[in-house]
Write a protein that holds these residues in place. Structure first.
Motif, PDB file in Angstrom:
ATOM      1  N   CYS A  16      -3.727  -7.739  -5.331  1.00 42.67           N
ATOM      2  CA  CYS A  16      -4.577  -6.362  -5.461  1.00 42.67           C
ATOM      3  C   CYS A  16      -5.128  -5.825  -6.878  1.00 42.67           C
ATOM      4  O   CYS A  16      -4.833  -6.497  -7.660  1.00 42.67           O
ATOM      5  CB  CYS A  16      -3.313  -5.330  -5.072  1.00 42.67           C
ATOM      6  SG  CYS A  16      -2.717  -4.542  -6.330  1.00 42.67           S
ATOM      7  N   SER A 177       5.085  -4.401  -9.567  1.00 42.20           N
ATOM      8  CA  SER A 177       4.883  -3.114  -8.668  1.00 42.20           C
ATOM      9  C   SER A 177       6.350  -2.635  -8.377  1.00 42.20           C
ATOM     10  O   SER A 177       7.319  -3.176  -8.432  1.00 42.20           O
ATOM     11  CB  SER A 177       4.232  -3.210  -7.490  1.00 42.20           C
ATOM     12  OG  SER A 177       2.984  -3.795  -7.738  1.00 42.20           O
ATOM     13  N   THR A 185      -1.482  -1.374  -1.494  1.00 41.49           N
ATOM     14  CA  THR A 185      -2.346  -1.657  -2.704  1.00 41.49           C
ATOM     15  C   THR A 185      -3.994  -1.512  -2.264  1.00 41.49           C
ATOM     16  O   THR A 185      -4.092  -1.368  -1.037  1.00 41.49           O
ATOM     17  CB  THR A 185      -1.950  -3.126  -3.232  1.00 41.49           C
ATOM     18  OG1 THR A 185      -2.591  -4.032  -2.331  1.00 41.49           O
ATOM     19  CG2 THR A 185      -0.593  -3.460  -3.372  1.00 41.49           C
TER      20      THR A 185
END
Length: 226
Positions: A16, A177, A185
């Motif tokens: 992402c 994350s 994302t």
């Protein structure tokens, strides 16, 4: 086996541009080959400050069945981590004890919502991931890691991407994350930050990441070396 490579694991690796993630309400266990449909992803959001999540309880790496030496042009999957119970969002396992040094391969399965790390063909890590929302899906395919950066900020979303491993020129990457249910994302693959650090220390530029959407890998499988 495990969900990322074992008897029913799927290989996937999505990347992402910002740290987010897509999660499902009831993550399937790595032992199941069939996965329930992915829920509609929530609106992408800037991840909260990453928090260290507890590691799932694991058993030692399973002894691999005798495998003939793989040809130089193939990468053989030799063993998978044995994991008790399902993994939840924010969970990961890591066990490289006794595993020899060797080439690294990362697989991502968007359907199973897991990422697996192999060293010399032995699975050493598994994590539940976040991936791209429907309007910014994570790309499928094989991607070499082209950049590593411990402290990275997305120039598109001004979002932190710790332990960033770049997969595409347009910003898709694997990075740390806050992996929680209901997040998505902008195409990146988000993993728990502590897992991202372990992964960052293992890989080098050029190592491959294979992102799929439901493809299963099994012990004994041989993949092209490049």
């Amino acid at each position: 086996m495990k969900s990322a490579i074992g008897a029913g694991v799927k290989t996937f690796l999505a990347v992402c541009l910002l740290g987010g993630a897509v999660a499902a309400s009831g993550l399937p266990t790595r032992m199941l080959p069939a996965m329930s449909p992915k829920p509609a992803p929530a609106k992408a959001e800037t991840p909260a400050k990453p928090t260290i999540t507890p590691k799932a309880e694991i058993k030692p790496i399973a002894a691999a069945a005798p495998v003939e030496h793989a040809e130089p042009d193939h990468y053989a999957i030799k063993s998978a981590l044995q994991i008790d119970g399902p993994l939840k969002h924010g969970d990961y396992v890591w066990n490289d004890e006794g595993v020899p040094q060797g080439p690294i391969l990362i697989t991502v399965d968007l359907t199973a919502q897991t990422l697996s790390v192999f060293r010399d063909g032995y699975e050493i890590g598994v994590a539940v991931i976040l991936y791209g929302a429907t309007d910014k899906p994570s790309p499928l395919g094989t991607f070499p890691i082209t950049q590593k950066k411990k402290h990275h900020i997305s120039n598109l979303y001004n979002a932190p991407m710790p332990y960033m491993l770049r997969l595409t020129n347009d910003g898709v990457a694997i990075h740390g994350s806050d992996v929680k249910w209901g997040s998505a994302t902008h195409g990146c693959i988000g993993v728990p930050t502590e897992f991202a650090k372990l992964l960052f220390d293992q890989v080098k530029l050029g190592d491959r990441v294979i992102v799929t959407d439901g493809q299963m890998l099994q012990v004994g499988a041989k993949l092209p070396a490049a």
